[in-house]
Design a protein around this motif. Sequence first.
Motif, short mmCIF file in Angstrom:
data_model
loop_
_atom_site.label_atom_id
_atom_site.label_comp_id
_atom_site.label_asym_id
_atom_site.label_seq_id
_atom_site.Cartn_x
_atom_site.Cartn_y
_atom_site.Cartn_z
N PHE A 218 0.82 4.00 -3.11
CA PHE A 218 0.46 5.41 -2.93
C PHE A 218 1.67 6.33 -3.04
O PHE A 218 1.52 7.52 -3.33
N MET B 200 -0.87 4.48 3.87
CA MET B 200 -1.28 5.43 2.84
C MET B 200 -0.82 6.84 3.19
O MET B 200 -0.26 7.56 2.35
N GLY C 244 -4.30 2.28 6.74
CA GLY C 244 -4.43 3.71 6.49
C GLY C 244 -3.17 4.48 6.79
O GLY C 244 -2.83 5.46 6.11
N ILE D 74 -6.50 0.87 -2.26
CA ILE D 74 -6.80 1.01 -0.84
C ILE D 74 -7.96 0.12 -0.41
O ILE D 74 -7.92 -0.50 0.66
N ILE E 261 0.84 -1.20 0.00
CA ILE E 261 0.00 0.00 0.00
C ILE E 261 0.88 1.25 0.00
O ILE E 261 0.62 2.21 -0.74
N GLU F 132 -6.45 4.24 -7.44
CA GLU F 132 -6.33 4.53 -6.00
C GLU F 132 -7.42 3.80 -5.21
O GLU F 132 -7.16 3.21 -4.16
#
Length: 394
Positions: free
Chosen positions: A30, A159, A156, A132, A26, A128
Amino acid sequence: MSTADNEPVEDPVNFVRMIFPLMSVILTGFLIIGIALPVLPHFVQDQLGFDTFTVGLVTGTQFAASLLSRFYAGAYADTRGGRQAIWLGLASVAVGGLFYVCAFASIANPKIAISLLLVGRAIIGGAESFIITGGMALGLSSSGPKDTGRVIAWVGTAMFAAFALGAPIGTFIFERAGFFWIAIATVMMPFASMIVVSRFPNRVDGSRNKGSMTKMLSLIWLPGLGAAFNGVGFSALISFAVLLFSARDWGMAWLPVTAFAVALIAARLTLGQLVDQIGGIKVGALFTVVCAAGQLLLWMAGAPWLAAIGAAMTGAGWAMVYPAFGAEAVRRAGQHNKGLAMAAYSAFPDLAIGVASPALGLLATGGEVGTVFLWSGIFVLIAVPLALVGRRAD
């Protein structure tokens, strides 16, 4: 696939072994997206010759595409598996990068270049959503319902860390090599992550009870609104904290953003288990108060260190509110709909963040930037009665 591959992770050590490779994917995904964010305005305005409206259009295209594709990404992750969703998202990033390359090659014809750039941004915005949402779905299916809050918090965090790293890395590449190498990196970097992702087990819930978009929204709207009102505080911080420091002649414009980011990461890594231990509604209500108090402290602060504390409180509050209400959304929707639940849930704060910045700017009176944080603090507090209503409903 063996039965063992489908069994959720229960042991804390195994949880860390499961979540770290997923977080790395992840983060890398990102990071690839994030390196373009600080340089696109320069490319659009300085090299293609367009105005600030076009800069906003290019930036907003990714946001809009991400929001519009979120529900489909969630349904895809539930039916095809989180691994497949991440893989498709990474492949789409590479395709979007090809449009970046074509845009650079068309620099002599700005209208063609900007059209290609907009298509690339739209593709990457959709990518995106798949990265996620697939990451959340894979993490949740691998860990089981007892670690829902911790998975949302840790994934999270990856990210946010990627966006924090992407800005300086992208600026460094752009200043030394130009937009062409940003485009090349966007095309090439996803392939390494795709190899890693292909080694993950692809867990798909066999239940046929998959929710529709309308049914999902009816189940998760309360926690979604809780996150949305807290998103106003997040939007105020990232949009106006730097302007607050500048308006009050404090210097150190980096301080509130840094304080926010450090507190967010620290809270998620050290307190993420609270959601699973005492419940998403309780944690959401408690940290909504923390977030609102941080916003009000920014409004009242007479010194930079007080404003930095307010920014840190906002970071810690947002860090816990998002996974807390997210875990509640997944609980209401059921584990078999976890991908669609997270997609529907995340659309609420995404939309709130997109709308809040211009709306808060209009609410600022007499040119005093600090007024923004008074209003945002009030909006954030609305999430507390929503959480209490949600608890009574149970």
